[in-house]
Design an enzyme around this catalytic site. Structure first.
Site, mmCIF file in Angstrom:
data_model
loop_
_atom_site.group_PDB
_atom_site.id
_atom_site.type_symbol
_atom_site.label_atom_id
_atom_site.label_comp_id
_atom_site.label_asym_id
_atom_site.label_seq_id
_atom_site.Cartn_x
_atom_site.Cartn_y
_atom_site.Cartn_z
ATOM 1 N N ARG A 14 0.865 -1.187 0.000
ATOM 2 C CA ARG A 14 0.000 0.000 0.000
ATOM 3 C C ARG A 14 0.891 1.223 0.000
ATOM 4 O O ARG A 14 1.639 1.467 0.942
ATOM 5 C CB ARG A 14 -0.900 -0.014 1.233
ATOM 6 C CG ARG A 14 -1.918 1.141 1.252
ATOM 7 C CD ARG A 14 -2.941 0.949 0.143
ATOM 8 N NE ARG A 14 -4.039 1.906 0.242
ATOM 9 C CZ ARG A 14 -4.249 2.906 -0.611
ATOM 10 N NH1 ARG A 14 -3.397 3.100 -1.618
ATOM 11 N NH2 ARG A 14 -5.272 3.704 -0.469
ATOM 12 N N THR A 18 3.829 2.543 2.903
ATOM 13 C CA THR A 18 5.206 2.032 2.858
ATOM 14 C C THR A 18 6.041 2.506 1.677
ATOM 15 O O THR A 18 7.228 2.184 1.607
ATOM 16 C CB THR A 18 5.197 0.484 2.842
ATOM 17 O OG1 THR A 18 4.564 0.036 1.634
ATOM 18 C CG2 THR A 18 4.474 -0.081 4.053
ATOM 19 N N GLY A 47 -9.127 4.335 -12.557
ATOM 20 C CA GLY A 47 -10.047 3.210 -12.602
ATOM 21 C C GLY A 47 -9.886 2.286 -11.408
ATOM 22 O O GLY A 47 -8.978 2.415 -10.596
ATOM 23 N N GLU A 81 -4.229 -7.651 -6.531
ATOM 24 C CA GLU A 81 -2.882 -8.202 -6.644
ATOM 25 C C GLU A 81 -2.756 -9.467 -5.796
ATOM 26 O O GLU A 81 -2.186 -10.466 -6.233
ATOM 27 C CB GLU A 81 -1.845 -7.163 -6.182
ATOM 28 C CG GLU A 81 -1.628 -6.034 -7.176
ATOM 29 C CD GLU A 81 -0.695 -4.967 -6.643
ATOM 30 O OE1 GLU A 81 -0.466 -3.975 -7.359
ATOM 31 O OE2 GLU A 81 -0.200 -5.123 -5.501
#
Length: 301
Positions: A14, A18, A47, A81
């Site tokens: 994120r 980090t 998006g 992911e």
């Protein structure tokens, strides 16, 4: 443009948590150790759907590292992911490492606190139970993965070094030297030297010489030994053609000393042999390393 297939490791993290600290430090540490990491540096994404480029980067990486932080679940990109990473783990046997960045593992596993709030917002926003359920299922699979837990106030440098060592060990044949396929009787000689003389588990310093007439396979044996053992060491170096290099430089060893130091540290200049000796003594005296030099194999603690 660099092909994503050239990357060894995919970092999922994120950005707001980090990007400017842990993620970039881990990226740099991997890069310093000759490991090619992929890190998405785009600050703004358009998006809600994960980009095809990122999907390809995940698919073509050998290892994925998921950095769970407080706001990881607030990003739909991160969650997508994670789903893709776990799919590649099953379909491609990709290695997946999990980092809990100043976050309790149970927060991810049971989707508590910030993770619970983020998923609730996603359910309200998307009205897509199947999508959110995929994310929840992925998070539930986290306990099955190899994990590293960075606690608050823990030394980040040593923590990153542990991850880099795990990645180095997990990457297949990264340090292998080229050896002819199926050389005659090579394995029995290699096993004999390793078991009889090296005794790697013993915490000491050893030097072994392999000698004999030309063409009997001395270098082949040494290369095969290097291939089998190098991955056990954080630092390693292979020096080929030492005698020839020394002759070409009129007996001076500075170039070879530079190569040893540069394999283990960043680029270091050696102006003369005496300086090289001192640099090697001072820089390597506390390191555990594997060093192959012509017909010598040395490791030190």
């Amino acid at each position: 443009m660099t092909s994503q297939s050239e990357h060894d490791v995919f970092l999922s993290f994120r950005g707001e948590d980090t990007r400017n600290n842990f993620a970039v430090h881990l990226y740099q540490a991997l890069d310093r150790n000759g490991i090619n990491p992929y890190k998405d540096d785009k600050e703004l994404r358009k998006g809600e759907e994960i980009s095809p480029a990122l999907l390809m980067a995940i698919e073509e990486s050998k290892i994925s590292i998921v950095i769970f932080s407080e706001n990881y679940a607030s990003s739909t990109w991160c969650l997508d992911e994670l789903v893709k990473i776990l799919e590649c783990k099953e379909s491609k046997q990709q290695v997946v490492l999990v980092v809990y960045y100043k976050l309790e593992p149970s927060t991810v596993r049971h989707q508590e606190y910030s993770f619970k709030d983020a998923l609730a917002k996603h359910e309200e926003k998307f009205k897509d139970d199947a999508k959110v359920q995929r994310w929840k299922t992925a998070l539930n699979q986290v306990p099955k993965l190899c994990g590293f837990h960075l606690k608050i106030n823990q030394d980040e440098y040593e923590f990153i070094e542990e991850i880099v060592q795990e990645v180095s060990t997990s990457l297949p044949n990264r340090f292998d030297l080229n050896v002819a396929e199926n050389p005659v009787a090579i394995q029995s000689h290699v096993n004999y030297v390793i078991k009889t003389f090296l005794c790697i588990e013993e915490n000491d310093t050893r030097m072994i010489g392999i000698f004999g007439s030309g063409g009997i396979g001395k270098t082949t044996i040494a290369k095969e030994m290097y291939n089998l053992i190098a991955k056990k060491f954080k630092d390693r170096c292979f020096l080929a053609d030492v005698r020839e290099s020394s002759k070409q430089n009129q007996g001076r060893l500075g170039q070879l000393q530079e190569k040893i130091l540069s394999n283990i540290h960043s680029r270091i200049r050696v102006d003369d042999d005496h300086q090289g000796m001192e640099l090697i003594r001072n820089r390597l005296c506390h390191k555990k390393l594997f060093w192959f030099s012509m017909m010598l194999i040395i490791w030190t603690n």
